[in-house]
Design an enzyme around this catalytic site. Structure first.
Site, mmCIF file in Angstrom:
data_model
loop_
_atom_site.group_PDB
_atom_site.id
_atom_site.type_symbol
_atom_site.label_atom_id
_atom_site.label_comp_id
_atom_site.label_asym_id
_atom_site.label_seq_id
_atom_site.Cartn_x
_atom_site.Cartn_y
_atom_site.Cartn_z
ATOM 1 N N LYS A 175 -3.816 51.323 -51.977
ATOM 2 C CA LYS A 175 -2.626 50.457 -51.915
ATOM 3 C C LYS A 175 -2.779 49.207 -52.758
ATOM 4 C CE LYS A 175 -0.037 52.321 -48.247
ATOM 5 N NZ LYS A 175 0.847 52.199 -47.119
ATOM 6 N N LYS A 201 -1.507 63.075 -51.242
ATOM 7 C CA LYS A 201 -0.693 63.349 -50.050
ATOM 8 C C LYS A 201 0.777 62.957 -50.281
ATOM 9 C CE LYS A 201 -0.588 59.253 -47.196
ATOM 10 N NZ LYS A 201 -0.292 58.758 -45.892
ATOM 11 N N LYS A 216 5.912 58.531 -48.201
ATOM 12 C CA LYS A 216 7.313 58.103 -48.266
ATOM 13 C C LYS A 216 7.533 56.938 -49.211
ATOM 14 C CE LYS A 216 7.043 56.652 -43.509
ATOM 15 N NZ LYS A 216 5.861 55.807 -43.376
HETATM 16 P P1 ATP Z 1 3.292 54.953 -46.593
HETATM 17 O O1 ATP Z 1 3.665 55.908 -47.660
HETATM 18 O O2 ATP Z 1 4.229 53.818 -46.429
HETATM 19 O O3 ATP Z 1 1.856 54.550 -46.662
HETATM 20 P P2 ATP Z 1 2.962 57.180 -44.898
HETATM 21 O O4 ATP Z 1 3.945 58.158 -45.401
HETATM 22 O O5 ATP Z 1 1.533 57.363 -45.226
HETATM 23 O O6 ATP Z 1 3.425 55.715 -45.253
HETATM 24 P P3 ATP Z 1 2.659 56.348 -42.147
HETATM 25 O O7 ATP Z 1 3.788 55.714 -41.476
HETATM 26 O O8 ATP Z 1 1.578 55.460 -42.605
HETATM 27 O O9 ATP Z 1 3.180 57.228 -43.367
HETATM 28 O O10 ATP Z 1 2.054 57.491 -41.245
HETATM 29 C C1 ATP Z 1 2.636 58.036 -40.084
HETATM 30 C C2 ATP Z 1 1.876 59.264 -39.649
HETATM 31 O O11 ATP Z 1 2.139 60.348 -40.554
HETATM 32 C C3 ATP Z 1 0.350 59.119 -39.647
HETATM 33 O O12 ATP Z 1 -0.167 59.777 -38.499
HETATM 34 C C4 ATP Z 1 -0.099 59.821 -40.871
HETATM 35 O O13 ATP Z 1 -1.395 60.341 -40.732
HETATM 36 C C5 ATP Z 1 0.924 60.933 -40.987
HETATM 37 N N1 ATP Z 1 1.108 61.363 -42.366
HETATM 38 C C6 ATP Z 1 1.520 60.590 -43.393
HETATM 39 N N2 ATP Z 1 1.611 61.308 -44.528
HETATM 40 C C7 ATP Z 1 1.216 62.574 -44.208
HETATM 41 C C8 ATP Z 1 1.089 63.785 -44.958
HETATM 42 N N3 ATP Z 1 1.386 63.827 -46.241
HETATM 43 N N4 ATP Z 1 0.682 64.892 -44.320
HETATM 44 C C9 ATP Z 1 0.395 64.861 -42.999
HETATM 45 N N5 ATP Z 1 0.498 63.754 -42.234
HETATM 46 C C10 ATP Z 1 0.896 62.618 -42.814
#
Ligand code: ATP
Ligand code: LTN
Length: 340
Positions: free
Chosen positions: A123, A205, A208
């Site tokens: 990040k 991964k 969002k």
């Molecule tokens: P950002 O992109 O803003 O960092 P994020 O998409 O990683 O956010 P979070 O809100 O940080 O999402 O995560 C919420 C939950 O979703 C966490 O338990 C995280 O492990 C899970 N998660 C996020 N992205 C993935 C993915 N690509 N596959 C599986 N689980 C995910």
């Protein structure tokens, strides 16, 4: 003869805490890796699910958007079927103990530990103009989230493993100094789809906060889903086979299909062997649309009832802060602060 019924003491169910950031609309990755598993736990555990809005401001946010995304996320948690009576649903910023706990735990965490966090490295590279202290100590805030509720289990995607480890290290350190303050939490990872990958860069991964064509949002309509899956990166050898290392794009599509249909990846790969990528993509498209449609319909209904949403988050904050306060006061007393 008189019979006395000896009642067994009620066994406290194991407690679960997890969180999701309102940093955008949740993706299919968030849904498969985290959110949908939460629904499966509500009958067996005492569950608290938090909208981690304090974590979200580690990256600069537009105020009106943050507010809207937060409310939408609450509506989505209800739309995937979480029952607000069985699960405590709340906004992190409404429970002031999170910020307080985070300060205390900052003083039991070392700079070296934080510098090793891969999410911080990722990040800070992505937001080089705003490498703030909050981004650096993000895992401490998260540790406090978990420890405040004495959670036994933390259902998250595998990208959170490192944060969970540091939480356990902090808990052990504090317990070592002051006696039993915190329950030692364990990660709880789903077997399928624990790491859904980006459609455009399938070695990273799905996230969002990435460009729109990399992810499927839970609120994407059928046309958007069709377009994004059609454009998903594959490879040129044309063979449907599960091999994440050499065929990350195709393997990601197979994993998504498996997670949504419940069929094993190997069985899917076998049944699709000899078929073209077009067929795989169309099966994925159908499965995604079929999964999202009912969620979206329910989401629209919840969004139309703001008073209900407000009653859910108010009651959630009250229930959560009662538990959180107990742990916070306990720790403050142990540290040596004068009680109020
Ligand atoms: P950002 O992109 O803003 O960092 P994020 O998409 O990683 O956010 P979070 O809100 O940080 O999402 O995560 C919420 C939950 O979703 C966490 O338990 C995280 O492990 C899970 N998660 C996020 N992205 C993935 C993915 N690509 N596959 C599986 N689980 C995910
Ligand atoms: N950092 C988490 C979101 C989160 C969380 C938590 C998850 C914040 N606090 C407490 C589990 C427990 C993420 O998913 N990126």
């Amino acid at each position: 003869m008189e019979q006395t019924l000896t009642q067994a003491a009620p066994v406290r169910r194991q407690r679960i805490l997890s969180g999701i950031q309102p940093s955008g609309t949740p993706t299919l990755g968030n849904y498969i890796g985290a959110m949908r598993n939460w629904k499966l736990l509500e009958d067996e555990y005492d569950c608290l699910y938090m909208i981690a809005d304090l974590h979200t401001i580690t990256v600069r946010q537009e105020p009106a958007k943050l507010r809207q995304q937060s409310i939408q996320l609450l509506a989505l948690l209800l739309a995937i079927g979480l029952d607000p009576d069985k699960n405590v649903l709340f906004f992190q910023s409404h429970v002031t103990q999170h910020a307080q706990m985070s300060w205390l735990l900052n003083c039991f965490t070392y700079m070296g530990e934080m510098s090793r966090m891969t999410q911080f490295k990722d990040k800070s590279a992505k937001h080089a103009d705003n490498v703030n202290c909050g981004l650096f100590t993000y895992p401490v805030l998260m540790a406090g989230d978990i420890l405040l509720y004495q959670a036994n289990l933390v259902p998250v995607g595998v990208d959170q493993t490192q944060h969970l480890e540091i939480c356990r290290d902090i808990a052990a350190r504090v317990n070592g100094l002051y006696g039993n303050v915190f329950t030692m939490p364990e990660g709880y990872y789903s077997k399928v789809g624990a790491r859904v990958m980006s459609l455009q860069e399938p070695t990273r991964k799905m996230s969002k906060s990435d460009p729109d064509d990399c992810f499927i949002s839970i609120l994407d309509g059928p046309d958007a889903v069709r377009r994004k899956v059609r454009r998903a990166v594959t490879d040129s050898d044309g063979e449907i086979r599960f091999d994440p290392e050499n065929k990350p794009g195709v393997s990601n599509l197979l994993s998504i299909l498996s997670a949504l249909t419940g069929e094993k990846v190997d069985a899917l790969a076998e049944s699709m062997a000899g078929k073209g990528y077009g067929e795989l993509k169309s099966a994925v498209t159908d499965a995604v649309i079929g999964t999202l449609e009912p969620i979206q319909a329910s989401f629209t209904q919840y969004m139309g009832d703001k008073a209900y949403l407000e009653s859910v988050y108010r009651s959630g904050a009250e229930r959560a802060s009662r538990i959180a306060e107990r742990t916070l006061s306990k720790l403050m007393k142990k540290i040596g602060f004068v009680g109020r």
